[in-house]
Design a protein around this motif. Structure first.
Motif, PDB file in Angstrom:
ATOM      1  N   HIS A 132       0.858  -1.197   0.000  1.00 54.56           N
ATOM      2  CA  HIS A 132       0.000   0.000   0.000  1.00 54.56           C
ATOM      3  C   HIS A 132       0.889   1.242   0.000  1.00 54.56           C
ATOM      4  O   HIS A 132       0.598   2.234  -0.669  1.00 54.56           O
ATOM      5  CB  HIS A 132      -0.920  -0.018   1.213  1.00 54.56           C
ATOM      6  N   SER A 133       1.953   1.171   0.776  1.00 50.64           N
ATOM      7  CA  SER A 133       2.999   2.192   0.790  1.00 50.64           C
ATOM      8  C   SER A 133       4.303   1.491   1.170  1.00 50.64           C
ATOM      9  O   SER A 133       4.275   0.379   1.702  1.00 50.64           O
ATOM     10  CB  SER A 133       2.663   3.315   1.786  1.00 50.64           C
ATOM     11  N   PRO A 134       5.449   2.111   0.908  1.00 48.69           N
ATOM     12  CA  PRO A 134       6.728   1.424   1.122  1.00 48.69           C
ATOM     13  C   PRO A 134       7.005   1.044   2.569  1.00 48.69           C
ATOM     14  O   PRO A 134       7.660   0.033   2.831  1.00 48.69           O
ATOM     15  CB  PRO A 134       7.763   2.446   0.632  1.00 48.69           C
ATOM     16  N   GLY A 135       6.498   1.850   3.503  1.00 48.53           N
ATOM     17  CA  GLY A 135       6.792   1.599   4.905  1.00 48.53           C
ATOM     18  C   GLY A 135       5.622   1.077   5.701  1.00 48.53           C
ATOM     19  O   GLY A 135       5.619   1.173   6.936  1.00 48.53           O
ATOM     20  N   SER A 136       4.636   0.511   5.049  1.00 52.57           N
ATOM     21  CA  SER A 136       3.479  -0.020   5.762  1.00 52.57           C
ATOM     22  C   SER A 136       3.906  -1.167   6.673  1.00 52.57           C
ATOM     23  O   SER A 136       4.625  -2.074   6.260  1.00 52.57           O
ATOM     24  CB  SER A 136       2.418  -0.518   4.785  1.00 52.57           C
ATOM     25  N   VAL A 137       3.428  -1.115   7.911  1.00 50.66           N
ATOM     26  CA  VAL A 137       3.715  -2.171   8.872  1.00 50.66           C
ATOM     27  C   VAL A 137       2.423  -2.588   9.559  1.00 50.66           C
ATOM     28  O   VAL A 137       1.411  -1.874   9.521  1.00 50.66           O
ATOM     29  CB  VAL A 137       4.737  -1.722   9.941  1.00 50.66           C
ATOM     30  N   SER A 138       2.466  -3.766  10.189  1.00 48.94           N
ATOM     31  CA  SER A 138       1.342  -4.269  10.969  1.00 48.94           C
ATOM     32  C   SER A 138       1.830  -4.614  12.363  1.00 48.94           C
ATOM     33  O   SER A 138       2.967  -5.055  12.541  1.00 48.94           O
ATOM     34  CB  SER A 138       0.743  -5.514  10.299  1.00 48.94           C
ATOM     35  N   PHE A 139       0.966  -4.413  13.341  1.00 50.40           N
ATOM     36  CA  PHE A 139       1.304  -4.670  14.734  1.00 50.40           C
ATOM     37  C   PHE A 139       0.497  -5.876  15.222  1.00 50.40           C
ATOM     38  O   PHE A 139      -0.725  -5.803  15.351  1.00 50.40           O
ATOM     39  CB  PHE A 139       0.984  -3.445  15.596  1.00 50.40           C
ATOM     40  N   TYR A 140       1.210  -6.991  15.484  1.00 54.59           N
ATOM     41  CA  TYR A 140       0.570  -8.254  15.833  1.00 54.59           C
ATOM     42  C   TYR A 140       0.698  -8.517  17.321  1.00 54.59           C
ATOM     43  O   TYR A 140       1.797  -8.748  17.829  1.00 54.59           O
ATOM     44  CB  TYR A 140       1.204  -9.379  15.028  1.00 54.59           C
ATOM     45  N   PHE A 141      -0.425  -8.487  18.012  1.00 54.10           N
ATOM     46  CA  PHE A 141      -0.480  -8.782  19.439  1.00 54.10           C
ATOM     47  C   PHE A 141      -0.907 -10.245  19.582  1.00 54.10           C
ATOM     48  O   PHE A 141      -2.096 -10.560  19.699  1.00 54.10           O
ATOM     49  CB  PHE A 141      -1.457  -7.830  20.133  1.00 54.10           C
ATOM     50  N   GLU A 142       0.080 -11.122  19.547  1.00 56.65           N
ATOM     51  CA  GLU A 142      -0.189 -12.554  19.444  1.00 56.65           C
ATOM     52  C   GLU A 142      -0.991 -13.086  20.626  1.00 56.65           C
ATOM     53  O   GLU A 142      -1.979 -13.816  20.449  1.00 56.65           O
ATOM     54  CB  GLU A 142       1.130 -13.313  19.327  1.00 56.65           C
ATOM     55  N   GLU A 143      -0.590 -12.740  21.840  1.00 58.19           N
ATOM     56  CA  GLU A 143      -1.262 -13.287  23.019  1.00 58.19           C
ATOM     57  C   GLU A 143      -2.729 -12.871  23.091  1.00 58.19           C
ATOM     58  O   GLU A 143      -3.560 -13.601  23.635  1.00 58.19           O
ATOM     59  CB  GLU A 143      -0.536 -12.848  24.293  1.00 58.19           C
ATOM     60  N   ASP A 144      -3.045 -11.734  22.537  1.00 63.08           N
ATOM     61  CA  ASP A 144      -4.414 -11.227  22.590  1.00 63.08           C
ATOM     62  C   ASP A 144      -5.189 -11.463  21.303  1.00 63.08           C
ATOM     63  O   ASP A 144      -6.362 -11.083  21.206  1.00 63.08           O
ATOM     64  CB  ASP A 144      -4.393  -9.742  22.945  1.00 63.08           C
TER      65      ASP A 144
END
Length: 212
Positions: A132-144
């Motif tokens: 979507h953009s070069p610096g797109s990131v996702s934040f994964y809260f695995e335990e939750d």
């Protein structure tokens, strides 16, 4: 860990506030309407610790400086978009009719690689999900069991790739390799519209099935 979705501004861009039992919180993608964010923080008696950005498009950053100044907290952004915040041509605010140029101060901290992170007591995985953009990131809260994906993946859709630095094949690769490998019951918290799950998008998202 709990979270709240706050649709903000004319594009109803979703900001998220993630908070723990101790009353600390992270503010993610404060796109506009700072008072709505502040009201929720006050209502819950939370203590903001940082602003995290999934990417630096204008509709996700409009309230960054007011919130940063209100709580004296740092802003985190991927290094691939480190020049975007103060540049309307890069963050997209210069190219949309009726949108005022958005100029935001530089981020205080830059994400440089994916992996497990700890910010002010919050544990999560940073996944690099460009396209979507070069610096797109996702934040994964695995335990939750939830992941905040910005404009990478939507319920029944995917992010647009016609803005600066967007690449469709890169976006699809990010989705298939980084997101769809997560457990099916993982909640997907997108930058616009409603919450979905990995399993639902794996089975029913037409953009993913057509282009597999």
């Amino acid at each position: 860990m709990e979270w709240i979705q706050l649709p903000l501004g004319p594009l109803q861009t979703n900001a998220y506030i993630v908070y723990n039992n101790e009353g600390s919180c992270l503010i993610i993608d404060p796109g506009e309407e700072k008072n709505k964010i502040i009201q929720f923080v006050q209502k819950k008696r939370l203590q903001p610790k940082a602003i995290l950005l999934t990417h630096a498009h204008f509709d996700h950053i409009g309230a960054v400086d007011p919130i940063r100044e209100e709580y004296s907290i740092p802003v985190y952004l991927h290094q691939a978009e480190k020049k975007w915040l103060p540049n309307p041509s890069l963050n997209g605010s210069a190219i949309f009719e009726g949108v005022q140029p958005i100029i935001v101060k530089h981020a205080d901290q830059l994400f440089t690689k994916e992996g497990e992170l700890s910010i002010e007591g919050f544990q999560f995985y940073l996944l690099e999900t460009p396209g979507h953009s070069p610096g797109s990131v996702s934040f994964y809260f695995e335990e939750d069991g939830f992941i905040i994906v910005g404009d990478t993946l939507f319920e029944g859709g995917i992010g647009r790739t016609d803005l600066k630095g967007g690449q469709e094949q890169q976006l699809l690769k990010s989705i298939h390799n980084k997101l769809l490998t997560l457990p099916n019951d993982t909640y997907v918290l997108p930058g616009h519209d409603g919450v979905t799950t990995i399993g639902k998008e794996t089975d029913h998202n037409p953009f993913l099935h057509v282009r597999k």
